[in-house]
Design a protein around this motif. Structure first.
Motif, mmCIF file in Angstrom:
data_model
loop_
_atom_site.group_PDB
_atom_site.id
_atom_site.type_symbol
_atom_site.label_atom_id
_atom_site.label_comp_id
_atom_site.label_asym_id
_atom_site.label_seq_id
_atom_site.Cartn_x
_atom_site.Cartn_y
_atom_site.Cartn_z
ATOM 1 N N TYR A 171 20.179 76.231 50.988
ATOM 2 C CA TYR A 171 20.438 75.099 51.877
ATOM 3 C C TYR A 171 20.609 73.802 51.099
ATOM 4 N N LEU A 172 19.777 73.605 50.075
ATOM 5 C CA LEU A 172 19.824 72.339 49.346
ATOM 6 C C LEU A 172 21.162 72.151 48.653
ATOM 7 N N ARG A 182 14.070 65.212 65.071
ATOM 8 C CA ARG A 182 12.799 65.928 65.179
ATOM 9 C C ARG A 182 12.610 66.952 64.057
ATOM 10 N N LEU A 183 13.652 67.177 63.292
ATOM 11 C CA LEU A 183 13.561 68.153 62.208
ATOM 12 C C LEU A 183 12.722 67.616 61.049
ATOM 13 N N GLN A 184 12.060 68.534 60.362
ATOM 14 C CA GLN A 184 11.309 68.206 59.157
ATOM 15 C C GLN A 184 11.816 69.084 58.016
ATOM 16 N N PHE A 185 11.904 68.503 56.822
ATOM 17 C CA PHE A 185 12.434 69.225 55.672
ATOM 18 C C PHE A 185 11.462 69.146 54.497
ATOM 19 N N ALA A 186 11.403 70.219 53.742
ATOM 20 C CA ALA A 186 10.632 70.238 52.497
ATOM 21 C C ALA A 186 11.566 70.615 51.353
ATOM 22 N N ILE A 187 11.542 69.838 50.297
ATOM 23 C CA ILE A 187 12.329 70.115 49.096
ATOM 24 C C ILE A 187 11.353 70.420 47.959
ATOM 25 N N LEU A 188 11.429 71.631 47.422
ATOM 26 C CA LEU A 188 10.609 72.000 46.275
ATOM 27 C C LEU A 188 11.449 71.809 45.017
ATOM 28 N N LEU A 189 11.026 70.910 44.163
ATOM 29 C CA LEU A 189 11.788 70.589 42.955
ATOM 30 C C LEU A 189 11.164 71.249 41.730
ATOM 31 N N ARG A 190 11.963 72.083 41.108
ATOM 32 C CA ARG A 190 11.538 72.780 39.898
ATOM 33 C C ARG A 190 12.304 72.219 38.708
ATOM 34 N N SER A 191 11.756 72.393 37.506
ATOM 35 C CA SER A 191 12.525 72.051 36.310
ATOM 36 C C SER A 191 13.912 72.667 36.421
ATOM 37 N N PRO A 192 14.987 71.881 36.253
ATOM 38 C CA PRO A 192 16.336 72.408 36.450
ATOM 39 C C PRO A 192 16.645 73.649 35.612
ATOM 40 N N ILE A 231 20.413 66.160 46.967
ATOM 41 C CA ILE A 231 19.454 65.394 47.769
ATOM 42 C C ILE A 231 20.144 64.226 48.448
ATOM 43 N N ASP A 232 21.056 63.586 47.747
ATOM 44 C CA ASP A 232 21.777 62.451 48.312
ATOM 45 C C ASP A 232 22.550 62.847 49.570
ATOM 46 N N ARG A 233 23.166 64.018 49.558
ATOM 47 C CA ARG A 233 23.892 64.498 50.747
ATOM 48 C C ARG A 233 22.964 64.639 51.940
ATOM 49 N N TRP A 234 21.781 65.212 51.710
ATOM 50 C CA TRP A 234 20.837 65.405 52.808
ATOM 51 C C TRP A 234 20.298 64.077 53.334
ATOM 52 N N PHE A 235 20.042 63.133 52.433
ATOM 53 C CA PHE A 235 19.540 61.827 52.862
ATOM 54 C C PHE A 235 20.608 61.032 53.606
ATOM 55 N N ASN A 236 21.864 61.350 53.371
ATOM 56 C CA ASN A 236 22.940 60.692 54.117
ATOM 57 C C ASN A 236 23.114 61.282 55.510
ATOM 58 N N ALA A 237 22.744 62.536 55.675
ATOM 59 C CA ALA A 237 22.901 63.207 56.966
ATOM 60 C C ALA A 237 21.675 63.045 57.864
ATOM 61 N N PHE A 238 20.504 62.850 57.257
ATOM 62 C CA PHE A 238 19.255 62.702 58.003
ATOM 63 C C PHE A 238 18.467 61.522 57.432
#
Length: 207
Positions: A14-15, A34-44, A93-100
């Motif tokens: 999804y990310l 009303r949606l909630q999102f969690a982003i788990l960030l790992r070393s690239p 992340i920028d795309r998601w922050f622009n949509a929500f």
């Protein structure tokens, strides 16, 4: 008493999928707030290694190379593909922050998601905090390790020589995979940064 149902869906695709934010926003329409999102960030690079082994061992679509080192050599010589692009966190992340609204997101360092102990300054584990944001019982000391397995493979230090690692990190930095670029986006957002208690708008501190 009333029964309250909450849907929970998890996938790393999804990310990175460029179409997912707008599609999800359109699907939920006036309820998207009303949606909630969690982003788990790992070393690239660690994420790339984990994805390479998962596809190599378990998926019908196989990545390039007989070894992960061969794959990395392939990438640094200009063959950027889906496993590499999955670690370009900043534009994703920028795309998601622009949509929500960014306040709908909690960002969790990957290592903390697997811990049964709360991060410093927190009463809840990372997964407990995610569940709490959904308005549910936090589940005490739950960890991602309770519900998700971890693949077995050599460490990055064992597999990738330092010079090759440096070249790969330089390349990731050009395509949004550096901590600095991610931190710049988070510093100008209202996302919850689990485990971070430094200056909110200080990208250098966040990185």
């Amino acid at each position: 008493s009333q029964t309250r149902l909450v849907a929970w869906d998890c996938t790393p695709d999804y990310l990175r999928n460029a179409n997912s934010p707008d599609r999800l926003s359109h699907f939920y329409g006036n309820l998207r707030h009303r949606l909630q999102f969690a982003i788990l960030l790992r070393s690239p690079v660690a994420r790339m290694q984990s994805a390479w082994y998962m596809f190599k061992n378990f998926m019908p679509i196989k990545p390039f190379g007989k070894t992960f080192v061969e794959y990395v050599e392939h990438v640094v010589h200009g063959h950027r593909e889906w496993i590499f692009e999955g670690s370009s966190y900043a534009p994703q992340i920028d795309r998601w922050f622009n949509a929500f609204n960014s306040s709908q997101f909690i960002v969790v360092p990957f290592r903390l998601a697997y811990s049964h102990s709360p991060a410093r300054g927190n009463r809840l584990t990372a997964i407990g905090r995610v569940v709490k944001r959904l308005g549910l019982d936090s589940g005490g000391g739950r960890s991602l390790s309770d519900v998700a397995g971890k693949g077995q493979h050599p460490s990055l230090e064992q597999e990738v020589p330092p010079d090759l690692m440096s070249r790969l990190n330089d390349l990731l930095g050009k395509y949004g995979g550096s901590a600095r670029e991610v931190a710049e986006i988070l510093a100008h957002s209202n996302a919850e940064l689990y485990g971070y208690w430094g200056p909110r708008n200080n990208a250098r501190s966040i990185a």
